[in-house]
Design a protein around this motif. Structure first.
Motif: not given
Lengths: 339, 339
Positions: A262, A285-289, A331, A333, B285, B287-288
């Motif tokens: 990023k 829950y991470f972004h992106p999952p 997921r 990513s 983690y 979103h949001p």
DNA sequence: CTGAAAGCGCTTACAG
DNA sequence: CTGAAAGCGCTTACAG
């Protein structure tokens, strides 16, 4: 507190008779037994396990070691799963759990601690621990013992339950290759721990199988740290541009990789695909999952507990080594390579 | 295993003398003491805590109860923090931890279990537990006891460490009000558990203080379940359109609220602001990323452990009730009201 | 079917 | 300064 002596007096019998009644012996008159049991119940009698253990050498308690003595052992996000499955399975079998936390003891040997408290068996979850205590072997020679997750020494002949790390790493690598990625960066943990080593092996073998010629610089070591993985990723991606995918040996390191990408202005998964290993809670829950390799930690804990129960009852000396299959969770990513 | 008897024989002294040497008594010749200690060390002697405990009535072990007997107690995401801080603080003070997992015991009374295994003190973390065992009072009358997080009966006079839930809820509500929100939906847990109740109180008082006249339908009960909170949110938002913010009594319920809002085509935080409570790992983690009230769980565990250590040493009967301050963490799920 | 005795490994008055 | 004896609460041969 009520003890066997008081009950004996009230029932007008000897302590031997009370003991027999309480422990379900057959050679005792039904009437006497009934009377004793009634009195015991009325007085809220509970046996003193210390006194009993002194003779029977069994305390119905299993010792559990997390991490090493210096840290709490709760840095690993898996511990909860291991622990709760152990608690359930051993609890059903009638055992309590003793967590060795005392830092003030004279001894630091696992075996001595176990003797001190008189446990019936031991489970060790030395996640990511590089401890190479010379005396570690004494423990499983003296007590029924099961290791979960990792081994302090790779060559140890002990009961051991682990994930099939090599197969899991193979799956993750194959997933990326099938998405069209031809040059994949591997952020590994270390080469010492068996699990770490196996994940590297799985990666290498999958690359070889699919005809990717992995270069030396494809494998880098991120020490299982988010920060270190980020630092490494930044370093590599500022020199090399060929990589379209990264396979990290842990989710935490995968987070670090994504942090770095990023920062470098690369999009995940559009520019670079990232896959982790572990499937910790935050992965979804991470972004992106995060696409990652799920470890069946509850099953590992259950398996280890069942083995322990078996060998506590009858230790025939057979050594069990169980590899629990992992599961690839796709997921957001990871995506088809643009190249 | 080596015992005091063997050492006595080797040293040519009596067991009494060995015992004294090992336990650091003063009235013993330096030379004798030295010799005994040497032999003990050489033989890897460790005292048998069962035998010792039988006399001294102390096992240097603290009992820990999670949840109730039926579930593993590891559903709560806080337990790791509580547990690791307890482990550290009590470990430094020389205690091991006994987890009561045995489901096969005759007794289900906390007090009896503690007697059975002879612990020196007890910590109870009965998160979200509505157990109202009549005999629960017997426990703290018989053993040094500290409760963390929640109380089985709100009126109990026991040592207790909790978050300042009311102040935390006040802060969260005030945060929303200061962002311009004038009608706020409260998704609460229940009204039974003290912590739940206090979070509702904090909300009500903040509304009152800032002149918001909370209607009856402002407070709904989501049972601390993500699914239930989602269901409720959908129900309310399809009838009412006035709400521009939701304050959930847990992060998990806040996740459910956001799930539902997304499904209804509402944006968070642009259309509706959402605030949670707890600050579980996944909150950052999500979103949001979730604005929420952080509970200082490590500090709670440490405080409880220190209290326990004190009363195990000298129980003067003083009852301690500690409220640990919370901290509002503003993330991306709350924003200025459009209205 | 029941009880007296020994003993698990330790500590604690007490006597010397 | 050291040791013999009693005892913590229980179980286990053994005798009757």
């Amino acid at each position: 507190m009520t003890n066997i002596k008081k009950i004996a007096k009230l029932a007008g019998v000897s302590v031997s008779t009370v003991s027999k009644a309480l422990n379900g012996y057959e050679d005792i008159k039904e009437e006497t037994k009934k009377k004793i049991l009634e009195i015991a119940k009325e007085m809220d009698y509970v046996p003193n396990f210390m006194a009993r253990g002194l003779i029977t050498k069994s305390t119905k308690t299993v010792g559990v070691f997390f991490g090493d003595q210096t840290n709490s052992g709760f840095d690993s996000p898996f511990l909860v799963d291991y622990f709760s499955s152990i608690k359930n399975v051993l609890g059903e079998a009638g055992y309590d759990l003793l967590i060795f936390s005392n830092q003030k003891r004279d001894t630091s040997s696992y075996k001595s601690m176990c003797h001190e408290k008189g446990v019936d068996g031991v489970i060790l979850i030395l996640t990511g621990n590089k401890r190479t205590d010379e005396k570690i072997h004494e423990l499983h020679e003296a007590f029924p013992t099961v290791y979960i997750d990792s081994l302090p020494q790779a060559s140890m002949k002990v009961n051991f339950v682990e994930s099939d790390n090599e197969a899991g790493a193979w799956d993750a690598t194959e997933h990326l290759i099938k998405l069209g990625h031809r040059s994949i960066l591997k952020i590994a943990g270390d080469t010492i721990a068996k699990g770490s080593f196996d994940r590297i092996e799985g990666f290498k073998k999958a690359c070889q199988h699919y005809g990717l010629s992995a270069q030396d610089n494809w494998i880098q070591y991120g020490k299982y740290s988010r920060e270190e993985a980020a630092r490494l990723t930044k370093e590599i991606f500022s020199q090399e541009t060929e990589f379209t995918a990264v396979f990290a040996s842990s989710d935490l390191m995968a987070f670090g990789v994504i942090d770095a990408l990023k920062e470098l202005g690369k999009r995940v998964p559009e520019d670079v695909s990232v896959v982790g290993f572990d499937d910790i809670d935050s992965a979804q829950y991470f972004h992106p999952p995060l696409t990652t390799v799920h470890q069946k930690r509850l099953q590992m804990g259950e398996t280890a507990s069942k083995i322990l129960i078996e060998i506590m009852q009858d230790n025939d000396g057979t050594i069990r080594h169980m590899k629990i299959p992992t599961k690839l969770i796709v997921r957001g990513s990871s995506a088809i390579s643009k190249q």
